[in-house]
Design a protein around this motif. Structure first.
Motif, mmCIF file in Angstrom:
data_model
loop_
_atom_site.group_PDB
_atom_site.id
_atom_site.type_symbol
_atom_site.label_atom_id
_atom_site.label_comp_id
_atom_site.label_asym_id
_atom_site.label_seq_id
_atom_site.Cartn_x
_atom_site.Cartn_y
_atom_site.Cartn_z
ATOM 1 N N SER A 265 6.361 11.501 -0.553
ATOM 2 C CA SER A 265 7.380 10.556 -1.239
ATOM 3 C C SER A 265 8.002 9.485 0.023
ATOM 4 C CB SER A 265 8.571 11.321 -1.592
ATOM 5 O OG SER A 265 9.343 12.006 -0.708
ATOM 6 N N LEU A 266 7.640 9.848 1.038
ATOM 7 C CA LEU A 266 8.246 8.936 1.978
ATOM 8 C C LEU A 266 7.118 7.644 2.457
ATOM 9 C CD1 LEU A 266 10.285 11.095 4.321
ATOM 10 C CD2 LEU A 266 11.295 9.496 2.803
ATOM 11 N N VAL A 267 5.886 8.186 2.699
ATOM 12 C CA VAL A 267 4.783 7.214 3.338
ATOM 13 C C VAL A 267 3.343 7.482 2.432
ATOM 14 C CG1 VAL A 267 5.768 7.432 5.761
ATOM 15 C CG2 VAL A 267 4.351 9.468 4.751
ATOM 16 N N GLY A 268 3.433 8.242 1.531
ATOM 17 C CA GLY A 268 2.290 8.170 0.744
ATOM 18 C C GLY A 268 1.011 9.125 1.259
ATOM 19 N N LYS A 269 0.008 9.016 0.527
ATOM 20 C CA LYS A 269 -0.997 9.947 0.600
ATOM 21 C C LYS A 269 -1.816 9.739 2.133
ATOM 22 C CE LYS A 269 -5.483 11.721 -1.344
ATOM 23 N NZ LYS A 269 -6.235 11.628 -2.556
ATOM 24 N N ASP A 270 -2.244 8.634 2.328
ATOM 25 C CA ASP A 270 -3.010 8.447 3.562
ATOM 26 C C ASP A 270 -2.417 8.722 4.873
ATOM 27 O OD1 ASP A 270 -5.335 7.364 1.880
ATOM 28 O OD2 ASP A 270 -4.689 5.290 2.364
ATOM 29 N N ILE A 271 -1.222 8.412 5.163
ATOM 30 C CA ILE A 271 -0.634 8.512 6.214
ATOM 31 C C ILE A 271 -0.190 10.183 6.447
ATOM 32 C CG2 ILE A 271 1.607 8.376 7.681
ATOM 33 C CD1 ILE A 271 1.701 5.498 6.619
ATOM 34 N N TYR A 272 0.155 10.553 5.418
ATOM 35 C CA TYR A 272 0.318 12.379 5.152
ATOM 36 C C TYR A 272 -0.733 12.875 5.619
ATOM 37 C CZ TYR A 272 0.890 16.807 3.495
ATOM 38 O OH TYR A 272 0.841 18.188 3.577
ATOM 39 N N GLU A 273 -1.972 12.665 4.808
ATOM 40 C CA GLU A 273 -3.147 13.634 5.362
ATOM 41 C C GLU A 273 -3.739 13.241 6.701
ATOM 42 O OE1 GLU A 273 -5.805 12.898 1.849
ATOM 43 O OE2 GLU A 273 -4.556 14.330 0.634
ATOM 44 N N ILE A 274 -3.810 11.885 7.167
ATOM 45 C CA ILE A 274 -4.419 11.851 8.361
ATOM 46 C C ILE A 274 -3.374 12.029 9.479
ATOM 47 C CG2 ILE A 274 -5.299 9.761 9.809
ATOM 48 C CD1 ILE A 274 -6.349 8.625 7.016
ATOM 49 N N VAL B 122 0.813 -1.228 0.086
ATOM 50 C CA VAL B 122 -0.046 0.121 0.007
ATOM 51 C C VAL B 122 0.895 1.172 0.162
ATOM 52 C CG1 VAL B 122 -1.728 1.408 1.235
ATOM 53 C CG2 VAL B 122 -1.819 -1.254 1.015
ATOM 54 N N ILE B 123 2.067 1.179 0.985
ATOM 55 C CA ILE B 123 2.743 2.429 0.970
ATOM 56 C C ILE B 123 3.529 2.784 -0.181
ATOM 57 C CG2 ILE B 123 4.716 3.340 2.171
ATOM 58 C CD1 ILE B 123 3.788 2.109 4.776
ATOM 59 N N ASP B 124 4.064 1.615 -0.848
ATOM 60 C CA ASP B 124 4.894 1.724 -2.089
ATOM 61 C C ASP B 124 4.034 2.199 -3.368
ATOM 62 O OD1 ASP B 124 7.074 0.785 -1.024
ATOM 63 O OD2 ASP B 124 7.032 -1.267 -1.788
ATOM 64 N N ARG B 125 2.632 1.734 -3.345
ATOM 65 C CA ARG B 125 1.818 2.298 -4.255
ATOM 66 C C ARG B 125 1.601 3.545 -4.120
ATOM 67 N NH1 ARG B 125 -1.946 -1.092 -3.303
ATOM 68 N NH2 ARG B 125 -3.585 0.145 -2.526
ATOM 69 N N GLN B 126 1.337 4.142 -3.057
ATOM 70 C CA GLN B 126 0.877 5.546 -2.742
ATOM 71 C C GLN B 126 2.152 6.391 -3.189
ATOM 72 O OE1 GLN B 126 -1.298 6.389 0.827
ATOM 73 N NE2 GLN B 126 -2.869 4.828 0.350
ATOM 74 N N ARG B 127 3.323 6.072 -2.642
ATOM 75 C CA ARG B 127 4.687 6.719 -3.047
ATOM 76 C C ARG B 127 4.566 6.932 -4.504
ATOM 77 N NH1 ARG B 127 9.209 3.975 -1.093
ATOM 78 N NH2 ARG B 127 10.526 5.856 -1.304
ATOM 79 N N LYS B 128 4.500 5.815 -5.171
ATOM 80 C CA LYS B 128 4.569 5.897 -6.575
ATOM 81 C C LYS B 128 3.649 6.752 -7.177
ATOM 82 C CE LYS B 128 6.899 1.296 -7.205
ATOM 83 N NZ LYS B 128 6.667 -0.127 -7.516
#
Length: 373
Positions: free
Chosen positions: A142-151, A120-126
Motif C-alpha cells: 500500500s506504500l510502494v507497490g508490487k515491484d519495490i516490495y518484491e525486489i 508507476v508507484i501510484d498505479r501499483q499502490r492502487k
C-alpha cells in the motif's frame, strides 16, 4: 565475599549508554565502576583491528544526527570523517541504490522524471487494492507497490525477521522512505560520519580515568555486585534483571563471517544488502570504506563481513527487540516494576526494549543524567 570498595554508581554494561552515563557521573564527582561480561569495552560499537583496518565487529555503525547538542558532545572526544552512507541492494545480481530514489526507479522502470516514477508507484499502490493493511506485506504494497516490495523488501525482511511478511505486524514499517531525487544519501540528518581512528577512541575517551572491569558478569554474583554501590545503572536485558518472571522477551541476533581478501577493493562500497533468498546473509560489509582517509585504504588487503540474522538463543548476543504486540505487552510489565525502583536506573536498547540509533542513546543519557545529577 565482602565488598571492599564503595561506589556511588555501578554501571552494568559498557555500551554507549553505560559509557556516556559513566562520563557524566564522573563529571559530577561521583565514584563510578563499570562492569561488562564481554572481554572488551564499547558494547556493539567495539572495533577490532585486522590488517590495520577497523572492523565493526558487531555490524555497521554510522553515526548520524540532526541534534547539534549530541554532535557537539561526541566531537569533544573524537573528530569525525565525512563518510556518507550510500548502501546498495543486490537482487539476483542486479544492483539498486538505497534508499528508494530516482536512481532506484530508473534501474527498475527506466523512469527519468519524478512524475514518471510517481505515476508507476501510484498505479501499483492502487492495483494492490489495500486500504487497511493487516500485516507487513499489505502495508508495504500500500506504500510502494508490487515491484519495490518484491525486489527490495520482501525476501530481505523475511531473512531479517525469520517470518513471512504476511505474518509480521504492519507497524514494523509504518512508513518507507521514498525520494523523488537522485540522492543516494541514506540519512536525512544534518551531521554524519565515522570517528577517525574508529569507535574505540570515542569509548576510551568517555571511560578515561574510570574503573572498568571486563569479563565480569553481573549475574554470576548478583548479591555481591548489588552491595558495591549506592545505585545501579543497568543496561542489559530488563527481563533477565527481573528473573524473567513475566516470561522471556524475544530478540533477533546477528552473526558474522569475516574474511581477509587479497585485493584492495572487493565491492566498491561499505554496505551492500542482499535482498534475495538466494543468499543466506542479509548484507556484506567491506570495512575499509568507512575510513577512506586511512593511510592503509589503498593496501592490497581488504576485510569483509557477511551478516546473518537468526532467532536469539541464550548463547547468542541479543541485537534487535522483536517489538510485536505480545513482546511489548510483556515488556510493559517489566517497565512497571522498573518505574518503582529507587536505586536502579535502566537505559539502552536491551533495558528499554527499544531500537535506538546512537544519537538517540546519547540524547537520552544526557537528559537522564541532567535529572539525576
Amino acid at each position: 565475599m565482602e565488598s571492599v570498595l564503595k561506589y556511588d554508581f555501578l554501571i552494568v554494561g559498557s555500551g554507549l549508554y553505560g559509557c556516556v552515563f559513566a562520563y557524566k557521573a564522573k563529571q559530577s564527582g561521583k565514584r563510578v565502576l563499570v562492569i561488562d561480561k564481554r572481554p572488551h569495552n564499547g558494547g556493539n560499537l567495539f572495533c577490532e583491528k585486522i590488517e590495520n583496518i577497523n572492523i565493526h565487529k558487531y555490524g555497521a555503525h554510522i553515526f548520524h544526527t540532526s541534534n547539534k547538542m549530541v554532535w557537539d558532545f561526541v566531537n569533544n572526544f573524537v573528530s569525525f570523517n565525512r563518510y556518507t552512507n550510500c548502501p546498495l541492494a543486490s537482487y539476483h545480481g542486479k544492483l539498486f541504490n538505497l534508499p528508494f530514489n530516482m536512481n532506484t526507479f530508473y534501474s527498475l522502470w527506466g523512469t527519468r522524471t519524478p512524475d514518471e516514477a510517481m505515476a508507476v508507484i501510484d498505479r501499483q499502490r492502487k492495483d494492490s487494492g489495500i486500504i487497511e493493511p493487516l500485516n507487513l506485506e499489505e502495508q508495504a504494497l500500500s506504500l510502494v507497490g508490487k515491484d519495490i516490495y518484491e525486489i527490495l523488501i520482501k525476501e530481505y525482511t523475511e531473512k531479517q525477521w525469520g517470518h513471512p511478511c504476511n505474518e509480521l505486524p504492519a507497524f514494523i514499517i509504518k512508513r518507507l522512505p521514498v525520494r523523488f531525487t537522485f540522492d543516494n544519501n541514506y540519512f536525512n540528518d544534518t551531521y554524519q560520519g565515522i570517528p577517525i581512528g574508529g569507535y574505540n577512541k570515542l569509548i576510551d575517551d568517555l571511560l578515561k580515568d574510570i574503573e572498568v572491569r571486563t569479563n565480569t558478569d553481573f549475574f554470576n554474583d548478583r548479591d555481591y555486585w548489588s552491595t558495591v554501590s549506592d545505585k545501579i545503572v543497568f543496561t542489559g536485558r530488563i527481563d533477565e534483571f527481573y528473573n524473567c518472571q513475566f516470561g522471556k522477551l524475544e530478540y533477533r541476533t546477528v552473526s558474522f563471517e569475516t574474511e581477509i581478501l587479497n585485493c584492495s577493493n572487493y565491492q566498491g562500497n561499505a554496505v551492500i544488502n542482499y535482498t534475495s533468498m538466494n543468499e543466506p546473509y542479509t548484507r556484506i560489509i567491506e570495512h575499509k570504506h568507512f575510513e577512506p582517509e586511512s593511510p592503509f585504504f589503498a593496501q592490497n588487503k581488504t576485510v569483509i563481513s557477511k551478516e546473518y540474522s537468526s532467532d536469539w538463543t541464550e548463547n547468542a548476543d541479543p541485537f534487535y527487540p522483536v517489538n510485536d504486540y505480545t513482546n511489548n505487552a510483556i515488556y510493559n510489565k517489566y517497565k512497571e516494576l522498573a518505574c518503582h525502583e529507587k536505586d536502579v536506573f535502566f537505559g539502552g536498547r536491551l533495558a528499554d526494549y527499544k531500537y535506538y540509533d546512537m544519537d538517540d542513546v546519547i540524547e537520552k543519557v544526557l537528559n537522564d543524567t541532567e535529572k539525576i545529577f
